[in-house]
Design an enzyme around this catalytic site. Structure first.
Site: not given
Length: 342
Positions: A140-142, A179, A200
């Site tokens: 999730n979400e680098i 993201n 996202h």
């Protein structure tokens, strides 16, 4: 553009196996089969289940004997009630999108990456026979731009390992800046046709996160309407979330920030999808519970219309709690209206 079949309308189960205390009482009761049945009754076709490495690993940083206890439980409930499921690794040893987790070293140290690879190897073995309804989301979400090239290498290595055991499960990969849509443009071309690019969408941030105490520069007096003019959004963004966010409106040719703005931003994701022949998916979108009901519904109406027009599957953030819960008491009066817009 290829669609992510079976993952059109979904809801996140945030705050259960991730961003939580991991206490047994919470793990046993926060999400139950009744919740999954309820989500299926909304007309959703899937859930996205965030989980942290703490759920999977034992004290020696190896996959524990009971690693899949809660994941299996949710997978079984979803199968029973006709839902697909995305298993989203929300935090790994050495990295979290949330600075408060104090995780570091993943992108620099092989030992953390080896643990990551070993986790996905075991997850792939465990769910390979459920490819029809279980998908994998690598991480999730680098966050930072400097991780983009490194992340492409880690993701490619992990996909190769997963494919040794699970050749048919969908695998979701997201990019940098939590993201962001822009992050998709820096991802390498997929190595097979079961790869999905994930982004996202919480834009405009000054609206969806107004009054959020964890956002840098945000204050409790922030009050933003939706829709509104580009100039007002730029001014509010500059005041409450900073110049980098404020500048995001500069290249948009319209006067109003509304559905046309959302479509303009998502056109970048569609372009990547068509260029690389890869499905795209929005793994998170939503509005904080500080926003009045009427404004929230206008935003949900617009984003739902854009998703439908562009053929993008999605999962709302989130089913319960985490300041965004669409089933929470604070949204009880409009819950049915939100559900219509998922």
């Amino acid at each position: 553009m290829r669609e992510f079949t079976g993952y059109k309308h979904g809801v996140n189960l945030g705050g259960w196996l991730s961003q939580s205390s991991y206490e047994k009482e919470h793990l046993e009761r926060f999400i139950t089969e009744e919740d999954i049945e309820r989500i299926a009754g909304w007309g959703c076709d899937h859930v996205r289940l965030p989980f942290d490495y703490d759920i999977i690993l034992g004290a020696d940083n190896a996959v524990s004997e009971n690693a899949f206890r809660y994941l299996d439980r949710c997978v079984e409930w979803c199968e029973k009630h006709g839902l697909n499921i995305i298993l989203d690794l929300h935090k790994t040893l050495g990295f979290s999108f949330d600075k408060g987790e104090n995780e570091s070293g993943f992108f620099e140290e092989d030992r953390y990456q080896d643990v990551f690879l070993a986790m996905w190897s075991e997850i792939a073995r465990h769910y390979a026979d459920k490819a029809d309804h279980v998908a994998f989301e690598l991480l999730n979400e680098i966050t930072e731009r400097r991780y983009a090239i490194i992340w492409n290498g880690i993701a490619a290595r992990t996909v190769r390992e997963i494919r040794r055991f699970a050749p048919d499960n969908f695998i979701l990969i997201g990019g940098i800046f939590q993201n962001s849509i822009f992050g998709l443009t820096l991802l390498d071309k997929p190595c097979d046709d079961k790869i999905v690019f994930n982004f996202h969408y919480y834009n405009p941030l000054v609206f969806t996160h107004q009054k959020a105490p964890w956002v840098d520069n945000m204050r409790a007096d922030c009050d933003v309407d939706y829709p509104d003019t580009k100039e007002n959004y730029r001014e509010k963004s500059l005041e409450y979330v900073g110049n980098d966010i404020a500048r995001m409106f500069d290249n948009f040719g319209g006067a109003m920030i509304n559905a046309s703005y959302m479509e303009w931003e998502m056109a970048v994701a569609v372009e990547v999808a068509e260029k690389l022949n890869v499905p795209i998916y929005c793994g998170e979108y939503g509005v904080i519970d500080r926003v009045p009901d009427d404004r929230l519904l206008r935003w949900y109406s617009d984003i739902s219309s854009v998703f439908n027009k562009l053929g993008i599957g999605r999962a709302a953030w989130t089913y319960r709690g985490k300041d965004f819960g669409i089933s929470d008491d604070c949204r009880a009066k409009i819950a049915d209206e939100i559900i219509k817009r998922l």
